[in-house]
Scaffold this motif. Structure first.
Motif, PDB file in Angstrom:
ATOM      1  N   LEU A   1       8.200   2.370   5.994  1.00  0.00           N
ATOM      2  CA  LEU A   1       7.591   0.881   6.241  1.00  0.00           C
ATOM      3  C   LEU A   1       8.052   0.432   7.563  1.00  0.00           C
ATOM      4  O   LEU A   1       7.346  -0.220   8.384  1.00  0.00           O
ATOM      5  CB  LEU A   1       7.919   0.135   4.840  1.00  0.00           C
ATOM      6  CG  LEU A   1       6.493   0.145   3.891  1.00  0.00           C
ATOM      7  CD1 LEU A   1       7.053  -0.760   2.798  1.00  0.00           C
ATOM      8  CD2 LEU A   1       5.252  -0.141   4.357  1.00  0.00           C
ATOM      9  N   VAL A   2       9.313   0.244   7.737  1.00  0.00           N
ATOM     10  CA  VAL A   2       9.887  -0.187   8.822  1.00  0.00           C
ATOM     11  C   VAL A   2       9.672   0.388  10.016  1.00  0.00           C
ATOM     12  O   VAL A   2       9.095  -0.477  10.941  1.00  0.00           O
ATOM     13  CB  VAL A   2      11.390  -0.382   8.838  1.00  0.00           C
ATOM     14  CG1 VAL A   2      12.426  -0.582   9.893  1.00  0.00           C
ATOM     15  CG2 VAL A   2      12.157  -1.182   7.508  1.00  0.00           C
TER      16      VAL A   2
ATOM     17  N   LEU B   1      11.728  -6.414  -2.231  1.00  0.00           N
ATOM     18  CA  LEU B   1      10.980  -6.218  -3.220  1.00  0.00           C
ATOM     19  C   LEU B   1      10.498  -4.622  -3.394  1.00  0.00           C
ATOM     20  O   LEU B   1      10.384  -4.116  -4.502  1.00  0.00           O
ATOM     21  CB  LEU B   1       9.697  -7.086  -3.291  1.00  0.00           C
ATOM     22  CG  LEU B   1      10.263  -8.749  -3.620  1.00  0.00           C
ATOM     23  CD1 LEU B   1       8.876  -9.590  -3.505  1.00  0.00           C
ATOM     24  CD2 LEU B   1      11.057  -8.833  -4.987  1.00  0.00           C
ATOM     25  N   VAL B   2       9.895  -4.084  -2.457  1.00  0.00           N
ATOM     26  CA  VAL B   2       9.398  -2.936  -2.491  1.00  0.00           C
ATOM     27  C   VAL B   2      10.347  -1.798  -2.710  1.00  0.00           C
ATOM     28  O   VAL B   2      10.165  -1.032  -3.790  1.00  0.00           O
ATOM     29  CB  VAL B   2       8.763  -2.568  -0.968  1.00  0.00           C
ATOM     30  CG1 VAL B   2       8.070  -1.250  -0.926  1.00  0.00           C
ATOM     31  CG2 VAL B   2       7.690  -3.858  -0.609  1.00  0.00           C
TER      32      VAL B   2
ATOM     33  N   ASP C   1      10.520  -9.314   2.153  1.00  0.00           N
ATOM     34  CA  ASP C   1       9.482  -8.674   1.209  1.00  0.00           C
ATOM     35  C   ASP C   1       9.916  -6.946   0.930  1.00  0.00           C
ATOM     36  O   ASP C   1       9.655  -6.499  -0.014  1.00  0.00           O
ATOM     37  CB  ASP C   1       8.139  -8.757   1.335  1.00  0.00           C
ATOM     38  CG  ASP C   1       7.961 -10.023   1.505  1.00  0.00           C
ATOM     39  OD1 ASP C   1       7.521 -10.845   0.624  1.00  0.00           O
ATOM     40  OD2 ASP C   1       8.008 -10.846   2.712  1.00  0.00           O
ATOM     41  N   LEU C   2      10.575  -6.489   1.954  1.00  0.00           N
ATOM     42  CA  LEU C   2      10.775  -5.145   1.950  1.00  0.00           C
ATOM     43  C   LEU C   2      11.753  -4.931   0.923  1.00  0.00           C
ATOM     44  O   LEU C   2      11.702  -3.929   0.069  1.00  0.00           O
ATOM     45  CB  LEU C   2      11.585  -4.745   3.447  1.00  0.00           C
ATOM     46  CG  LEU C   2      11.752  -3.186   3.348  1.00  0.00           C
ATOM     47  CD1 LEU C   2      10.558  -2.611   3.591  1.00  0.00           C
ATOM     48  CD2 LEU C   2      12.797  -2.836   4.584  1.00  0.00           C
TER      49      LEU C   2
ATOM     50  N   PRO D   1      10.782  -8.284   7.456  1.00  0.00           N
ATOM     51  CA  PRO D   1      10.560  -9.472   6.425  1.00  0.00           C
ATOM     52  C   PRO D   1      11.199  -9.045   5.118  1.00  0.00           C
ATOM     53  O   PRO D   1      11.281  -7.946   4.952  1.00  0.00           O
ATOM     54  CB  PRO D   1       8.951  -9.241   6.014  1.00  0.00           C
ATOM     55  CG  PRO D   1       8.485  -8.847   7.209  1.00  0.00           C
ATOM     56  CD  PRO D   1       9.350  -7.850   7.790  1.00  0.00           C
TER      57      PRO D   1
ATOM     58  N   SER E   1      11.150  -2.152  -6.457  1.00  0.00           N
ATOM     59  CA  SER E   1      10.317  -1.850  -7.365  1.00  0.00           C
ATOM     60  C   SER E   1      10.201  -0.331  -7.191  1.00  0.00           C
ATOM     61  O   SER E   1       9.743   0.288  -8.304  1.00  0.00           O
ATOM     62  CB  SER E   1       9.034  -2.547  -7.411  1.00  0.00           C
ATOM     63  OG  SER E   1       8.567  -2.441  -5.966  1.00  0.00           O
ATOM     64  N   VAL E   2      10.192   0.111  -6.274  1.00  0.00           N
ATOM     65  CA  VAL E   2       9.905   1.655  -6.277  1.00  0.00           C
ATOM     66  C   VAL E   2      11.097   2.293  -6.867  1.00  0.00           C
ATOM     67  O   VAL E   2      10.964   3.364  -7.652  1.00  0.00           O
ATOM     68  CB  VAL E   2       9.975   2.324  -4.671  1.00  0.00           C
ATOM     69  CG1 VAL E   2      10.160   3.931  -4.712  1.00  0.00           C
ATOM     70  CG2 VAL E   2       8.646   1.858  -4.167  1.00  0.00           C
TER      71      VAL E   2
ATOM     72  N   VAL F   1      12.778   1.380  -9.411  1.00  0.00           N
ATOM     73  CA  VAL F   1      12.591   1.094 -11.111  1.00  0.00           C
ATOM     74  C   VAL F   1      11.516   2.141 -11.440  1.00  0.00           C
ATOM     75  O   VAL F   1      11.710   2.790 -12.430  1.00  0.00           O
ATOM     76  CB  VAL F   1      12.405  -0.243 -11.584  1.00  0.00           C
ATOM     77  CG1 VAL F   1      12.063  -0.253 -12.736  1.00  0.00           C
ATOM     78  CG2 VAL F   1      13.479  -1.130 -11.124  1.00  0.00           C
ATOM     79  N   LEU F   2      10.387   2.084 -10.473  1.00  0.00           N
ATOM     80  CA  LEU F   2       9.286   3.098 -11.113  1.00  0.00           C
ATOM     81  C   LEU F   2       9.902   4.518 -11.365  1.00  0.00           C
ATOM     82  O   LEU F   2       9.488   5.236 -12.268  1.00  0.00           O
ATOM     83  CB  LEU F   2       8.142   3.100 -10.049  1.00  0.00           C
ATOM     84  CG  LEU F   2       7.173   1.946 -10.288  1.00  0.00           C
ATOM     85  CD1 LEU F   2       6.128   2.142  -8.998  1.00  0.00           C
ATOM     86  CD2 LEU F   2       6.389   2.188 -11.542  1.00  0.00           C
TER      87      LEU F   2
END
Lengths: 428, 407
Positions: free
Chosen positions: B37-38, B367-368, B364-365, B362, B371-372, B374-375
Motif C-alpha cells: 500500500l505504501v 488499522l489495515v 489508517d495504515l 496516513p 486487521s490483516v 487478525v484475519l
C-alpha cells in the motif's frame, strides 16, 4: 416468568401463552402514561403548527394549526383508551392478543401527540420530516436487506458497515473518474460483493467465526478507505472525489399528490431501486424456489444437504448477493445524499442496519420498516434540535439501540434468528 | 442458546490452539500488505514507474526509499530515536509505546477473559466510556489523599465497566440474548449517555464551560508518571502500566491456576459438558462478562487518570475497545500473549503517528495491518496454504457432538 411458574396449574401452556401476550398491553400502558404525563404534569401552551405542503404540489394543503395543550390532553386520553382496549383484547378477545392495527394506531397517535407537545409555538414541516427519514432510512434498508439475505442463508453479516463504506468509496471514485453515476453504482455493488466474498471465504471455506471476520473486516475497510482517502482522494479531489449525483426523477402524476408525492415519488433512481429491492427480496425469499433453498440452508442445512442442495455453494452465492445489495446502500451516500466520500462516513450505520434486521425479525419488509423507524428517530432528533425541543437529542439517538437490546432480550415480543445462522456447515 | 454456543467453541479452540509460527508468518504477510500500500501510493514511486523500462533502477530505489523511510520512521517513533540529544529524549519513544500499550493490554485482557468463557465482548467502547465517566467523576468530585484517591478512582472505573459488561452477561444468562448484538448496541447507548452527561451542567461537564468536556482530575487522583519518579524528561508513562502488569499476573493466575479459571475454560470449551458436570453456566457467563468489563474499565481509568487528565470528551475510548479484540485474538487469549501483542500494537500505533508526520503515510495504515494480521491468524489453514506448510496432524480435526445433541 418465574412468577408464572409458581402459580402453574394444569393449564401451564395456556397460561404461558397469555402471559407472553400481556407484554404488549404493558408496553402500551407505559407509553400511555408517558403521554398522560406530557398532557397533564408538564403541559405546554401555545399553538403547534404542522406544515403539510411542498413546492410542486397539485393542491397546496394549508398548514394545520392546533392548540398544543388541548390536543395533547385529548390524544393522551385516546391513548389511555387504546391501552385499556388492548387489555380487554388480551383478557376477553378470541385470539387473546392485541391486534396489530391497534398497536399501529397507537404508535401513530402517540407520535402525533409527542410532536404536538414538542413543537409548541413552532412549525413542524411534515413532508420534510418524512423526506429526511426516508433519506436516512434508505442506506439502512439496503444494509438491512443484505443482513436479512445473509442470515437467512445462515451467515451472520456483521460486515454490513464495511460493505456500506467500501460501496460508498468505490461509487465515489468510479463515479467521479468515469463521470457516470451508473458505473459508480455498479462499482459499489462490486465492492459490496468483494467484502462479502472475503467474509464468505473465511467463514465458509476456513470456518473462522463469522462475527470475528465481520468485525475485523469492518476495521480493515475503515483502515483501507481512510488510507486511500488521505493519500489518493485528497490529492486530486476533482478527479477522484467529485461524482455526479443521480438526478431526482419525479414520477409524473404521482409526485403531485400532497404529502405522499414529494416523500415517496420525488426521489432518485437509488430510492426507487430500494422499493423494488424490498419487494424482490420478500417475494424471492417466500415465494420462489431460490428463497426456499436459502431458508433451508439457514434453518436446517443437514436436511437441505440431504435433498441435494449444495449448502456451502448456496451460502457463498447468497452472501455475495447480500454484499451487492448492501453495496448499493453505500452508493446512496456518495451518489445521492452527500455527493462525496468522507472518512468513516457511514458512521455506524451498518450496526443500525444489523439492529433493524433483528428488530424486523429477519423479515425483509419488517426489517425495512424497522430501518425506516430508525431513520425517522434520527431525523426527528435533528429536527427537534432545530425547533428547540425539551427532550435531549442524545436520548432520541439512543432509541434504536436501546430498543434493539430490548428486542434481543425478548422483552418486546419474541425474536428468533434462523436456526443455523452463524454456524458453519461441515459435511460429515 | 445451546446450539449457538457450541459453534463458537470449536472455532475458539482452533484460535487458541494455533502455533506461534502461524502468528509470525501472519505478521510478516500483513506488513507485506502494508508495504505494498505504501509503495503504490508513494508519489516518487509513481513518478519513477513512469519510466520503469528506461531506468528500472530508479523505481527500485524509490520503492526502497518508501519502505525504508516508513520502517525507520516507525522504529524511531516507537522504540528508539538516536537522532535526538540526551538519553531521556532518545528513549522517549519507547516509553510512549508503553503508555499507549497500557490501556490496550488491559482491554485486551478483558476481551480474552470473555473469550475463555466462550463469549465475544465487543462492548469495550461502552464499558470504557462508563468506566471513564465513573473514574472521572470521582477524580474531581471527592478530594482524598494521594494514592488512595487514585486507587478509589481505578476501583470505581472497574466497577462501572463490570456493571456495564455484566448487563450483557445478565441478558445472555437470563434471556439468551446474544452478547455480540447486546454489547454492540450498549456501545452506542453508553456513548450517547456519556455525551449527554458531558454537556449537562452539574453532571460531567466542566463548570463554566460550554464545551462537552469534563473538568480536570484533581492532582491527588492523577497517576504519577515516570518523570515524577526520576525527575528527568517529560515521560508520559504512568503508574497505570504497573497496574496492568499486576493485572496480567493476576489474570494469568486466575485463568490457569484457579477454580474460576477452570470453570471459564470448561464452559468455553463445551457449555453442555460443563452443565452436566454441575457447573452453573449462567453464573459463569455473568462472572466472565463482569470480569471482562472490569478489566476494560481499568483501561478506561488509565485513559482518564494517566494520559488525558485535563478533562475528557466522549472520544476518550479512542477505539481501544475494538483494538482489544484484535489484541486478544493475536495474543490467543493467553495473558502473556495479550501482553506481548498489546505492546506490539502500542508500538504500531505510536510509530504510526511518527510515520504519518515524517513520511506522510496516513495512520489508517496501522488499522489495515492490524486487521490483516487478525484475519490471517484466525485462519491458520490459509497461512499454511500461502507458505505451503504441512497441515498439522489429524488431532486438530473438530470433534463433533452427535447430531441429536444439537437438535
Amino acid at each position: 416468568m418465574s412468577g408464572v411458574s409458581d402459580t402453574a396449574t394444569k393449564t401451564v401452556g395456556a397460561r404461558k401463552a397469555v402471559s407472553r401476550d400481556r407484554k404488549a398491553p404493558i408496553v402500551l400502558d407505559t407509553f400511555a402514561v408517558i403521554a398522560l404525563v406530557l398532557g397533564f404534569a408538564v403541559p405546554r401552551t401555545g399553538t403547534s403548527t404542522f406544515g403539510l405542503a411542498t413546492r410542486g404540489d397539485l393542491v397546496a394543503l394549508p398548514p394545520l394549526a392546533v392548540p398544543t395543550g388541548g390536543t395533547v390532553t385529548a390524544l393522551a386520553l385516546v391513548l389511555a383508551g387504546l391501552a385499556v382496549a388492548a387489555h380487554v383484547y388480551v383478557l376477553f378477545g378470541a385470539a387473546r392478543r392485541v391486534p396489530i392495527w391497534l398497536i399501529a394506531g397507537f404508535a401513530v397517535v402517540f407520535l402525533v401527540a409527542f410532536l404536538t407537545w414538542a413543537s409548541a409555538g413552532r412549525t413542524v414541516p411534515v413532508p420534510g420530516l418524512l423526506i429526511g427519514s426516508l433519506a436516512l432510512g434508505t442506506p439502512l434498508i439496503f444494509g438491512a436487506l443484505g443482513g436479512v439475505i445473509g442470515e437467512r442463508a445462515g451467515v451472520v453479516n456483521v460486515a454490513i458497515e464495511g460493505q456500506l463504506l467500501l460501496g460508498a468509496f468505490s461509487a465515489a471514485v468510479v463515479g467521479s473518474v468515469t463521470r457516470q453515476p451508473v458505473l459508480g453504482l455498479v462499482a459499489a455493488m462490486a465492492a459490496g460483493i468483494l467484502v462479502a466474498l472475503v467474509l464468505a471465504v473465511f467463514a465458509i471455506r476456513y470456518i473462522v467465526d463469522q462475527v470475528i471476520v465481520g468485525v475485523v473486516l469492518n476495521v480493515l475497510v475503515i483502515g483501507l478507505t481512510g488510507f486511500l482517502y488521505a493519500k489518493v482522494l485528497k490529492s486530486d479531489v476533482e478527479l477522484f472525489n467529485a461524482p455526479d449525483r443521480f438526478p431526482v426523477l419525479p414520477i409524473p402524476g404521482l409526485s403531485a399528490i400532497p404529502i405522499i408525492g414529494p416523500v415517496v415519488f420525488r426521489q432518485t433512481i437509488i430510492v426507487y431501486l430500494m422499493y423494488i429491492a424490498v419487494f424482490a427480496v420478500w417475494f424471492g425469499l417466500f415465494k420462489t424456489r431460490w428463497g426456499l433453498r436459502v431458508r433451508a440452508v439457514g434453518e436446517y442445512p443437514a436436511a437441505a444437504d440431504t435433498v441435494g442442495i449444495d449448502v456451502n455453494r448456496t451460502r457463498f452465492r447468497n452472501v455475495a448477493l447480500a454484499g451487492a445489495v448492501a453495496g448499493v446502500g453505500g452508493a446512496y451516500f456518495t451518489l445521492d445524499s452527500v455527493g462525496a466520500f468522507n472518512k468513516e462516513m457511514t458512521n455506524g450505520m451498518g450496526f443500525i442496519a444489523l439492529a433493524a434486521v433483528i428488530f424486523g425479525r429477519w423479515h425483509p419488509i419488517r426489517a425495512a420498516f424497522a430501518a425506516l423507524l430508525f431513520g425517522f428517530a434520527t431525523n426527528l432528533q435533528s429536527m427537534l434540535g432545530i425547533i428547540g425541543s425539551p427532550v435531549p437529542s442524545e436520548f432520541m439517538l439512543m432509541l434504536p439501540y436501546a430498543v434493539t437490546v430490548f428486542a434481543v432480550a425478548g422483552l418486546a415480543g419474541r425474536s428468533r434468528a434462523p436456526a443455523a445462522a452463524g454456524k458453519p456447515y461441515l459435511k460429515s | 442458546m445451546r446450539q449457538d454456543t457450541l459453534r463458537s467453541h470449536r472455532v475458539l479452540r482452533e484460535i487458541l490452539g494455533g502455533n506461534a509460527v502461524v502468528s509470525v508468518l501472519a505478521i510478516g504477510l500483513a506488513l507485506l500488505v502494508g508495504s505494498i500500500l505504501v509503495v503504490f501510493t508513494d508519489p516518487e514511486v509513481q513518478a519513477a514507474s513512469g519510466y520503469l523500462f528506461a531506468r528500472p533502477a530508479d523505481t527500485v530505489r524509490a520503492v526502497g526509499d518508501a519502505i525504508g523511510g516508513a520502517c525507520s520512521a516507525l522504529f524511531q517513533g516507537a522504540v528508539f530515536n538516536g537522532t535526538r540529544a540526551g538519553w531521556a529524549n532518545q528513549i522517549k519513544p519507547l516509553t510512549e509505546t508503553l503508555t499507549v500499550a497500557t490501556p490496550l493490554i488491559a482491554a485486551g485482557l478483558g476481551v480474552s477473559v470473555a473469550f475463555r468463557a466462550g463469549m465475544f465482548n465487543i462492548g469495550g467502547r461502552g464499558q470504557m466510556l462508563i468506566a471513564a465517566a465513573v473514574a472521572g467523576w470521582i477524580s474531581w468530585s471527592f478530594p482524598m489523599p494521594h494514592l488512595l484517591h487514585m486507587l478509589v478512582c481505578v476501583l470505581g472505573a472497574m466497577v462501572g465497566g463490570a456493571l456495564w459488561g455484566g448487563l450483557a452477561g445478565v441478558l445472555k444468562a437470563r434471556t439468551g440474548a446474544h452478547e455480540v448484538i447486546v454489547t454492540i448496541m450498549l456501545n452506542y447507548v453508553a456513548f450517547y449517555l456519556v455525551s449527554f452527561l458531558l454537556r449537562t451542567p452539574g453532571a460531567l461537564q466542566a463548570p463554566g464551560s460550554a464545551n462537552p468536556k469534563s473538568p480536570a482530575a484533581l492532582d491527588t487522583a492523577v497517576m504519577p508518571t515516570l518523570s515524577d519518579l526520576l525527575g528527568v524528561g517529560s515521560f508520559r508513562l504512568h503508574a497505570g502500566f504497573i497496574l496492568v502488569v499486576a493485572a496480567t499476573i493476576l489474570i494469568w493466575w486466575v485463568l490457569n491456576r484457579s477454580g474460576v479459571g477452570f470453570r471459564f475454560r470448561v464452559v468455553g470449551e463445551n457449555p453442555n459438558a460443563a452443565r452436566v458436570a454441575g457447573i452453573d453456566v449462567k453464573r459463569v457467563y455473568l462472572v466472565a462478562m463482569m470480569m471482562s468489563g472490569g478489566l476494560i474499565g481499568l483501561a478506561g481509568a488509565s485513559q482518564v487518570l494517566g494520559t488525558t487528565t485535563t478533562g475528557f470528551g466522549s472520544g476518550i475510548d479512542a477505539g481501544i475497545g475494538f483494538d482489544a479484540i484484535t489484541i486478544a485474538l493475536l495474543g490467543r487469549s493467553r495473558p502473556w500473549g495479550v501482553f506481548a501483542s498489546g505492546l506490539m500494537f502500542g508500538a504500531l500505533k505510536t510509530g504510526g503517528y511518527a510515520m504519518q508526520a515524517a513520511q506522510a503515510v496516513p495512520i489508517d495504515l496501522v488499522l489495515v495491518v492490524q486487521s490483516v494480521i487478525v484475519l490471517l491468524i484466525a485462519a491458520p489453514p490459509l497461512v499454511r496454504a500461502v507458505f505451503r506448510l504441512p497441515a498439522p496432524a489429524a488431532t486438530t480435526l473438530p470433534h463433533r457432538a452427535p447430531k441429536a445433541v444439537n437438535r
